[in-house]
Design a protein around this motif. Sequence first.
Motif, mmCIF file in Angstrom:
data_model
loop_
_atom_site.group_PDB
_atom_site.id
_atom_site.type_symbol
_atom_site.label_atom_id
_atom_site.label_comp_id
_atom_site.label_asym_id
_atom_site.label_seq_id
_atom_site.Cartn_x
_atom_site.Cartn_y
_atom_site.Cartn_z
ATOM 1 N N VAL A 241 -1.445 -0.714 0.694
ATOM 2 C CA VAL A 241 -0.259 -1.573 0.594
ATOM 3 C C VAL A 241 -0.611 -2.766 -0.288
ATOM 4 O O VAL A 241 -1.447 -3.598 0.062
ATOM 5 C CB VAL A 241 0.202 -2.058 1.989
ATOM 6 N N LYS A 242 0.024 -2.812 -1.435
ATOM 7 C CA LYS A 242 -0.221 -3.910 -2.372
ATOM 8 C C LYS A 242 0.886 -4.940 -2.204
ATOM 9 O O LYS A 242 2.067 -4.613 -2.258
ATOM 10 C CB LYS A 242 -0.231 -3.386 -3.807
ATOM 11 N N THR A 243 0.471 -6.169 -1.978
ATOM 12 C CA THR A 243 1.440 -7.261 -1.846
ATOM 13 C C THR A 243 1.030 -8.408 -2.767
ATOM 14 O O THR A 243 -0.117 -8.496 -3.200
ATOM 15 C CB THR A 243 1.489 -7.787 -0.394
ATOM 16 N N MET A 244 1.984 -9.262 -3.062
ATOM 17 C CA MET A 244 1.665 -10.438 -3.869
ATOM 18 C C MET A 244 1.129 -11.506 -2.924
ATOM 19 O O MET A 244 1.843 -11.976 -2.027
ATOM 20 C CB MET A 244 2.917 -10.927 -4.592
ATOM 21 N N ASN A 245 -0.148 -11.857 -3.111
ATOM 22 C CA ASN A 245 -0.753 -12.897 -2.286
ATOM 23 C C ASN A 245 -1.791 -13.659 -3.116
ATOM 24 O O ASN A 245 -2.096 -13.288 -4.237
ATOM 25 C CB ASN A 245 -1.372 -12.293 -1.014
ATOM 26 N N ARG A 246 -2.352 -14.706 -2.544
ATOM 27 C CA ARG A 246 -3.293 -15.544 -3.275
ATOM 28 C C ARG A 246 -4.620 -14.849 -3.556
ATOM 29 O O ARG A 246 -5.301 -15.177 -4.515
ATOM 30 C CB ARG A 246 -3.555 -16.836 -2.506
ATOM 31 N N LYS B 33 -5.652 -9.157 -3.669
ATOM 32 C CA LYS B 33 -6.181 -7.917 -3.125
ATOM 33 C C LYS B 33 -5.138 -7.268 -2.217
ATOM 34 O O LYS B 33 -4.276 -7.958 -1.665
ATOM 35 C CB LYS B 33 -7.445 -8.189 -2.309
ATOM 36 N N PRO B 34 -5.218 -5.963 -2.038
ATOM 37 C CA PRO B 34 -4.298 -5.305 -1.100
ATOM 38 C C PRO B 34 -4.492 -5.866 0.307
ATOM 39 O O PRO B 34 -5.587 -6.267 0.693
ATOM 40 C CB PRO B 34 -4.706 -3.836 -1.147
ATOM 41 N N SER B 35 -3.403 -5.890 1.081
ATOM 42 C CA SER B 35 -3.486 -6.474 2.410
ATOM 43 C C SER B 35 -3.764 -5.452 3.505
ATOM 44 O O SER B 35 -4.020 -5.823 4.640
ATOM 45 C CB SER B 35 -2.191 -7.229 2.731
ATOM 46 N N GLY B 36 -3.730 -4.173 3.182
ATOM 47 C CA GLY B 36 -4.021 -3.170 4.205
ATOM 48 C C GLY B 36 -3.616 -1.773 3.759
ATOM 49 O O GLY B 36 -3.408 -1.526 2.574
ATOM 50 N N THR B 37 -3.477 -0.897 4.738
ATOM 51 C CA THR B 37 -3.082 0.480 4.450
ATOM 52 C C THR B 37 -1.924 0.884 5.353
ATOM 53 O O THR B 37 -1.730 0.318 6.431
ATOM 54 C CB THR B 37 -4.245 1.469 4.689
ATOM 55 N N ALA B 38 -1.167 1.860 4.894
ATOM 56 C CA ALA B 38 -0.058 2.408 5.672
ATOM 57 C C ALA B 38 -0.420 3.830 6.068
ATOM 58 O O ALA B 38 -1.053 4.564 5.297
ATOM 59 C CB ALA B 38 1.229 2.409 4.856
ATOM 60 N N LYS B 39 -0.008 4.206 7.263
ATOM 61 C CA LYS B 39 -0.283 5.541 7.758
ATOM 62 C C LYS B 39 0.465 6.568 6.910
ATOM 63 O O LYS B 39 1.587 6.341 6.481
ATOM 64 C CB LYS B 39 0.161 5.653 9.213
ATOM 65 N N GLY B 40 -0.192 7.713 6.674
ATOM 66 C CA GLY B 40 0.414 8.770 5.872
ATOM 67 C C GLY B 40 0.507 10.069 6.643
ATOM 68 O O GLY B 40 0.263 10.113 7.851
#
Length: 123
Positions: A34-39, A42-49
């Motif tokens: 999970v890529k988010t715009m942050n300071r 870096k990616p903030s985590g993963t999503a279940k697939g």
Amino acid sequence: MADNYVGMIVLEINGTDYEVTSVEPTLKTGRKIVKTMNRTGKPSGTAKGIEEHDLKIAVPIPKKGEPDWRALIDAKLTIYPQDGGGERQTWTGCSLVEMGSKYQVEGEATRDLTIAALNYYTE
């Protein structure tokens, strides 16, 4: 002290044993980053697939009586150690995805099967 490992295996499809030269099961977890715009940038985590189970199996081609591999739909595939050690592995909802052949100078001719499975269990 010597370690004991699983040796030869037996491949069973819908209650029938088959001669195999190799089995390569793989699992794809389907997780996505999970890529988010942050300071940190870096990616903030993963999503279940959705999990995917694939098996690559090499079977020798018999002179007579080769199974109709194209008809392999919704099968149950079980691998268990021949010596009784280790866990039995079972895949259900198995269907043939791809079939190829390999002919070589030394050794037997083989069918290379790629099988997709819906479920996986260990016993």
